[in-house]
Design a protein around this motif. Structure first.
Motif, PDB file in Angstrom:
ATOM      1  N   PHE A   8     -13.343 -14.129-122.904  1.00 25.07           N
ATOM      2  CA  PHE A   8     -12.409 -13.393-122.045  1.00 25.07           C
ATOM      3  C   PHE A   8     -13.083 -13.008-120.729  1.00 25.07           C
ATOM      4  O   PHE A   8     -12.518 -13.193-119.642  1.00 25.07           O
ATOM      5  CB  PHE A   8     -11.898 -12.155-122.786  1.00 25.07           C
ATOM      6  N   GLU A   9     -14.314 -12.483-120.807  1.00 16.95           N
ATOM      7  CA  GLU A   9     -15.052 -12.081-119.594  1.00 16.95           C
ATOM      8  C   GLU A   9     -15.360 -13.295-118.719  1.00 16.95           C
ATOM      9  O   GLU A   9     -15.279 -13.223-117.485  1.00 16.95           O
ATOM     10  CB  GLU A   9     -16.342 -11.351-119.978  1.00 16.95           C
ATOM     11  N   ALA A  10     -15.708 -14.413-119.339  1.00 12.57           N
ATOM     12  CA  ALA A  10     -15.998 -15.633-118.579  1.00 12.57           C
ATOM     13  C   ALA A  10     -14.739 -16.114-117.847  1.00 12.57           C
ATOM     14  O   ALA A  10     -14.804 -16.519-116.681  1.00 12.57           O
ATOM     15  CB  ALA A  10     -16.529 -16.721-119.508  1.00 12.57           C
ATOM     16  N   MET A  11     -13.597 -16.037-118.530  1.00 11.06           N
ATOM     17  CA  MET A  11     -12.345 -16.449-117.891  1.00 11.06           C
ATOM     18  C   MET A  11     -11.988 -15.530-116.727  1.00 11.06           C
ATOM     19  O   MET A  11     -11.495 -16.000-115.688  1.00 11.06           O
ATOM     20  CB  MET A  11     -11.215 -16.493-118.922  1.00 11.06           C
ATOM     21  N   ASN A  12     -12.259 -14.245-116.861  1.00 11.60           N
ATOM     22  CA  ASN A  12     -12.027 -13.317-115.750  1.00 11.60           C
ATOM     23  C   ASN A  12     -12.916 -13.648-114.561  1.00 11.60           C
ATOM     24  O   ASN A  12     -12.467 -13.621-113.408  1.00 11.60           O
ATOM     25  CB  ASN A  12     -12.265 -11.876-116.201  1.00 11.60           C
ATOM     26  N   LEU A  13     -14.191 -13.954-114.840  1.00 19.15           N
ATOM     27  CA  LEU A  13     -15.123 -14.309-113.762  1.00 19.15           C
ATOM     28  C   LEU A  13     -14.674 -15.592-113.064  1.00 19.15           C
ATOM     29  O   LEU A  13     -14.707 -15.684-111.831  1.00 19.15           O
ATOM     30  CB  LEU A  13     -16.538 -14.462-114.314  1.00 19.15           C
ATOM     31  N   GLY A  15     -11.624 -16.602-112.852  1.00 14.99           N
ATOM     32  CA  GLY A  15     -10.445 -16.224-112.064  1.00 14.99           C
ATOM     33  C   GLY A  15     -10.806 -15.580-110.742  1.00 14.99           C
ATOM     34  O   GLY A  15     -10.220 -15.897-109.696  1.00 14.99           O
ATOM     35  N   LEU A  16     -11.785 -14.672-110.762  1.00 13.05           N
ATOM     36  CA  LEU A  16     -12.232 -14.026-109.521  1.00 13.05           C
ATOM     37  C   LEU A  16     -12.842 -15.040-108.560  1.00 13.05           C
ATOM     38  O   LEU A  16     -12.591 -14.995-107.346  1.00 13.05           O
ATOM     39  CB  LEU A  16     -13.252 -12.929-109.833  1.00 13.05           C
ATOM     40  N   THR A  17     -13.642 -15.941-109.107  1.00 13.19           N
ATOM     41  CA  THR A  17     -14.264 -16.970-108.271  1.00 13.19           C
ATOM     42  C   THR A  17     -13.194 -17.889-107.683  1.00 13.19           C
ATOM     43  O   THR A  17     -13.256 -18.269-106.511  1.00 13.19           O
ATOM     44  CB  THR A  17     -15.281 -17.781-109.102  1.00 13.19           C
ATOM     45  N   TYR A  18     -12.181 -18.204-108.490  1.00 10.82           N
ATOM     46  CA  TYR A  18     -11.069 -19.054-108.056  1.00 10.82           C
ATOM     47  C   TYR A  18     -10.363 -18.431-106.849  1.00 10.82           C
ATOM     48  O   TYR A  18     -10.059 -19.124-105.869  1.00 10.82           O
ATOM     49  CB  TYR A  18     -10.090 -19.245-109.217  1.00 10.82           C
ATOM     50  N   GLU A  19     -10.110 -17.123-106.913  1.00 11.59           N
ATOM     51  CA  GLU A  19      -9.419 -16.433-105.821  1.00 11.59           C
ATOM     52  C   GLU A  19     -10.201 -16.468-104.522  1.00 11.59           C
ATOM     53  O   GLU A  19      -9.617 -16.451-103.434  1.00 11.59           O
ATOM     54  CB  GLU A  19      -9.148 -14.980-106.216  1.00 11.59           C
ATOM     55  N   ASN A  20     -11.535 -16.524-104.620  1.00 12.93           N
ATOM     56  CA  ASN A  20     -12.378 -16.513-103.428  1.00 12.93           C
ATOM     57  C   ASN A  20     -12.835 -17.912-103.005  1.00 12.93           C
ATOM     58  O   ASN A  20     -13.693 -18.040-102.136  1.00 12.93           O
ATOM     59  CB  ASN A  20     -13.602 -15.626-103.664  1.00 12.93           C
ATOM     60  N   THR A  21     -12.281 -18.922-103.599  1.00 11.62           N
ATOM     61  CA  THR A  21     -12.674 -20.304-103.289  1.00 11.62           C
ATOM     62  C   THR A  21     -11.606 -20.949-102.418  1.00 11.62           C
ATOM     63  O   THR A  21     -10.420 -20.842-102.691  1.00 11.62           O
ATOM     64  CB  THR A  21     -12.858 -21.100-104.606  1.00 11.62           C
ATOM     65  N   GLN A  22     -12.051 -21.646-101.385  1.00 12.51           N
ATOM     66  CA  GLN A  22     -11.129 -22.303-100.464  1.00 12.51           C
ATOM     67  C   GLN A  22     -10.931 -23.779-100.780  1.00 12.51           C
ATOM     68  O   GLN A  22      -9.843 -24.312-100.597  1.00 12.51           O
ATOM     69  CB  GLN A  22     -11.657 -22.170 -99.022  1.00 12.51           C
ATOM     70  N   THR A  32     -10.280 -26.225-114.436  1.00  8.48           N
ATOM     71  CA  THR A  32     -10.658 -27.033-115.600  1.00  8.48           C
ATOM     72  C   THR A  32     -11.556 -26.234-116.544  1.00  8.48           C
ATOM     73  O   THR A  32     -11.367 -26.261-117.766  1.00  8.48           O
ATOM     74  CB  THR A  32     -11.361 -28.331-115.156  1.00  8.48           C
ATOM     75  N   ALA A  33     -12.518 -25.503-115.989  1.00  6.55           N
ATOM     76  CA  ALA A  33     -13.402 -24.670-116.820  1.00  6.55           C
ATOM     77  C   ALA A  33     -12.598 -23.592-117.543  1.00  6.55           C
ATOM     78  O   ALA A  33     -12.804 -23.334-118.734  1.00  6.55           O
ATOM     79  CB  ALA A  33     -14.498 -24.040-115.955  1.00  6.55           C
ATOM     80  N   SER A  34     -11.671 -22.975-116.836  1.00 10.39           N
ATOM     81  CA  SER A  34     -10.822 -21.950-117.443  1.00 10.39           C
ATOM     82  C   SER A  34      -9.943 -22.549-118.538  1.00 10.39           C
ATOM     83  O   SER A  34      -9.788 -21.967-119.619  1.00 10.39           O
ATOM     84  CB  SER A  34      -9.958 -21.287-116.368  1.00 10.39           C
ATOM     85  N   ASP A  35      -9.393 -23.733-118.285  1.00  7.95           N
ATOM     86  CA  ASP A  35      -8.573 -24.408-119.286  1.00  7.95           C
ATOM     87  C   ASP A  35      -9.388 -24.772-120.526  1.00  7.95           C
ATOM     88  O   ASP A  35      -8.891 -24.694-121.650  1.00  7.95           O
ATOM     89  CB  ASP A  35      -7.937 -25.673-118.707  1.00  7.95           C
ATOM     90  N   ALA A  36     -10.639 -25.160-120.328  1.00 13.66           N
ATOM     91  CA  ALA A  36     -11.502 -25.496-121.465  1.00 13.66           C
ATOM     92  C   ALA A  36     -11.729 -24.269-122.350  1.00 13.66           C
ATOM     93  O   ALA A  36     -11.655 -24.358-123.586  1.00 13.66           O
ATOM     94  CB  ALA A  36     -12.835 -26.059-120.969  1.00 13.66           C
ATOM     95  N   LEU A  37     -11.982 -23.140-121.740  1.00 12.72           N
ATOM     96  CA  LEU A  37     -12.157 -21.905-122.515  1.00 12.72           C
ATOM     97  C   LEU A  37     -10.852 -21.504-123.200  1.00 12.72           C
ATOM     98  O   LEU A  37     -10.851 -21.065-124.357  1.00 12.72           O
ATOM     99  CB  LEU A  37     -12.672 -20.778-121.620  1.00 12.72           C
ATOM    100  N   SER A  38      -9.744 -21.669-122.507  1.00 15.34           N
ATOM    101  CA  SER A  38      -8.437 -21.373-123.101  1.00 15.34           C
ATOM    102  C   SER A  38      -8.155 -22.303-124.279  1.00 15.34           C
ATOM    103  O   SER A  38      -7.638 -21.881-125.317  1.00 15.34           O
ATOM    104  CB  SER A  38      -7.342 -21.502-122.045  1.00 15.34           C
ATOM    105  N   PHE A  39      -8.520 -23.563-124.149  1.00 18.32           N
ATOM    106  CA  PHE A  39      -8.359 -24.529-125.238  1.00 18.32           C
ATOM    107  C   PHE A  39      -9.138 -24.067-126.479  1.00 18.32           C
ATOM    108  O   PHE A  39      -8.627 -24.131-127.597  1.00 18.32           O
ATOM    109  CB  PHE A  39      -8.845 -25.906-124.785  1.00 18.32           C
ATOM    110  N   ILE A  40     -10.352 -23.603-126.275  1.00 14.57           N
ATOM    111  CA  ILE A  40     -11.182 -23.128-127.385  1.00 14.57           C
ATOM    112  C   ILE A  40     -10.493 -21.987-128.121  1.00 14.57           C
ATOM    113  O   ILE A  40     -10.432 -21.967-129.351  1.00 14.57           O
ATOM    114  CB  ILE A  40     -12.577 -22.712-126.875  1.00 14.57           C
TER     115      ILE A  40
END
Length: 193
Positions: A8-13, A15-22, A32-40
């Motif tokens: 959960f904490e990794a997915m939040n991190l 998400g935060l990085t995603y918001e600050n990425t252009q 993709t990384a978030s989806d992999a964790l969600s898949f697990i």
């Protein structure tokens, strides 16, 4: 930290990085990384993931998902598997094989690969490691191993006069035996004691 909370904490991190990425490419990688964790988590594989992470911390050889006594058994397993894994390792008579599966063509194949030879070669960089015990048979070695209070991921032993790596695959509770002479497949020569 408990694995569910860690994911959960990794997915939040992410998400935060995603918001600050252009960059769209970097956003896709983060998604993709978030989806992999969600898949697990959604497929109930949190504990398997936790075990996998623990296995990465050991010095043992590459993880395998199954073991078979003979190639025919492995071929039958792969042929009848409803959803074969892709690019996972299995052992056939304690030799590493890679499962190759192409879903679109229903192509299924087992390919021999040299991951254990490379692992043994790496272990031998400073010379052949000293054995921790000597045995005449695999049965004696197995009995010794399973009586250990802490089962190591690997141990160098002398078996029938030859140096072996005894590797324990916790995820499938399998003890594999790999002779150091396998390194000769890579170099074209047998290792010297």
């Amino acid at each position: 930290m408990e694995i569910g909370k860690l994911i959960f904490e990794a997915m939040n991190l992410i998400g935060l990085t995603y918001e600050n990425t252009q960059s769209p490419e970097e956003k896709e990688l983060l998604l993709t990384a978030s989806d992999a964790l969600s898949f697990i988590t959604t497929t109930g594989q949190q504990y398997e993931f936790e075990d996998y992470r623990e296995d990465l911390k050991t010095e043992g050889p590459e993880m395998v998902i199954a073991t078979f006594a003979a190639r025919e058994d492995a071929e039958a397993w792969l042929k009848n598997h409803p959803k074969p894994p892709h690019m996972a390792s299995v052992l056939i008579a304690d030799e590493y094989n890679l499962v190759v599966y192409d879903r679109a063509r229903n192509f299924r194949r087992l390919l021999s690969h040299h991951t254990i030879e490379h692992h043994l070669q790496e272990m031998m960089q400073a010379g052949l490691p000293s054995p921790v015990a000597t045995f005449d048979t695999r049965e004696e070695a197995k009995a010794w191993f399973y009586n250990q209070p802490q089962k190591p991921s690997q141990a160098v032993i002398q078996l029938g006069g030859e140096p072996y790596l005894m590797a324990y695959h916790r995820n499938i509770d399998h003890l594999a035996f790999h002779p150091f002479s396998l390194v000769g497949r890579l170099k074209g020569s047998k290792p010297q004691p």
